[in-house]
Scaffold this motif. Structure first.
Motif, short mmCIF file in Angstrom:
data_model
loop_
_atom_site.label_atom_id
_atom_site.label_comp_id
_atom_site.label_asym_id
_atom_site.label_seq_id
_atom_site.Cartn_x
_atom_site.Cartn_y
_atom_site.Cartn_z
N VAL A 145 0.64 -1.10 -0.04
CA VAL A 145 0.45 0.23 -0.13
C VAL A 145 0.80 1.38 -0.02
CG1 VAL A 145 -1.93 2.16 1.14
CG2 VAL A 145 -1.74 -1.46 0.72
N PRO A 146 1.04 2.13 -1.00
CA PRO A 146 1.88 3.13 -1.21
C PRO A 146 1.65 4.26 -0.44
CG PRO A 146 1.37 2.35 -3.58
CD PRO A 146 0.60 1.71 -2.45
N GLU A 147 2.72 4.55 0.70
CA GLU A 147 2.51 5.71 1.21
C GLU A 147 3.34 6.64 0.83
OE1 GLU A 147 2.38 3.53 5.83
OE2 GLU A 147 4.50 3.53 5.06
N ALA A 148 3.78 7.03 -0.14
CA ALA A 148 4.40 8.16 -0.83
C ALA A 148 4.92 7.21 -1.44
CB ALA A 148 6.21 8.55 -0.37
N ILE A 149 5.56 8.33 -2.95
CA ILE A 149 5.62 7.65 -4.59
C ILE A 149 7.18 6.41 -4.55
CG2 ILE A 149 4.27 9.34 -5.75
CD1 ILE A 149 7.66 10.82 -6.15
N TYR A 150 7.53 6.66 -2.72
CA TYR A 150 8.80 5.64 -3.56
C TYR A 150 8.69 5.03 -1.95
CZ TYR A 150 10.37 9.16 -5.95
OH TYR A 150 10.70 10.25 -7.78
N SER A 151 7.62 4.62 -1.41
CA SER A 151 7.41 4.34 -0.73
C SER A 151 6.60 3.26 0.35
CB SER A 151 8.14 4.12 0.83
OG SER A 151 7.11 5.75 1.77
N ALA A 152 6.57 2.56 0.45
CA ALA A 152 5.01 1.78 0.63
C ALA A 152 4.94 1.20 2.46
CB ALA A 152 4.50 0.63 -0.43
N ARG A 153 3.80 0.99 3.24
CA ARG A 153 3.83 -0.48 3.32
C ARG A 153 3.35 -1.42 3.12
NH1 ARG A 153 4.64 -0.88 8.80
NH2 ARG A 153 4.42 1.67 8.73
N GLU A 154 3.95 -3.02 3.62
CA GLU A 154 4.38 -3.84 2.63
C GLU A 154 3.04 -4.71 3.75
OE1 GLU A 154 8.03 -5.62 1.22
OE2 GLU A 154 8.05 -6.86 2.82
N PHE A 155 2.97 -5.81 3.61
CA PHE A 155 2.25 -6.59 4.25
C PHE A 155 2.18 -8.53 3.94
CE2 PHE A 155 -0.58 -2.92 4.47
CZ PHE A 155 -0.68 -2.49 5.52
#
Length: 168
Positions: free
Chosen positions: A30-40
């Protein structure tokens, strides 16, 4: 290698990672910013038992990132990451009935397939054909892994999945 991998904000993505052993590690991003995400994800590292987890992931800076395939158009209004995490955390880490006889045990890919089905049931994404989605993502992941191993780049894809556009 591509250094500036942009993730589609407001989406739920498939995050696939190269292991270097011809095996793809499957996650939900789930992208939190254009270069990072929350990974499940699920993992069996440091243990023989599979367990669920989530963490922040700087996808653009992860040298093992294979791809992130866009699975749905928009993050549902009012849905919090905390509630999304609760839903995923409740998914039993066991082979689903529809997979018995097809897979020997729970693994990240089996959990991913089960999660896609549950997210579709909740209306968070459209994917009537999980088998087709897996084939499509595997093809992209294999090509991406080849590019990573050969040092020719990171073939990250953020395109919508064609499996999600097919009618039931």
């Amino acid at each position: 290698m591509t250094d500036n991998i942009e993730l589609p904000l407001g989406s739920i993505c498939a995050g696939l990672y190269a292991t270097g052993m011809g095996i793809i590690y499957w996650t939900i991003l789930v992208p939190e910013a254009i270069y990072s995400a929350r990974e499940f994800h699920t993992t069996d590292l440091a243990s023989d038992d599979w367990r669920y987890g989530n963490k922040g992931e700087k996808v653009a800076q992860n040298p093992a990132a294979c791809l992130s395939a866009h699975c749905t158009g928009t993050w549902p209004k009012g849905l919090t990451v905390e509630r999304f995490d609760e839903i995923l955390r409740e998914i039993p880490l066991e082979v689903p009935d529809c997979e018995i006889g097809k897979v020997p045990r729970i693994a990240c890919r089996v959990w991913f397939r089960k999660t896609i089905r549950i997210l579709a049931e909740h209306g968070f994404l459209k994917c009537a054909r999980v088998d087709e989605l897996q084939v499509e993502l595997t093809e992209i992941g294999v090509e991406s892994e080849k590019a990573i191993i050969s040092g020719t780049g990171n073939a990250l894809s953020t395109s919508p999945s064609t499996a999600n556009k097919r009618k039931v």
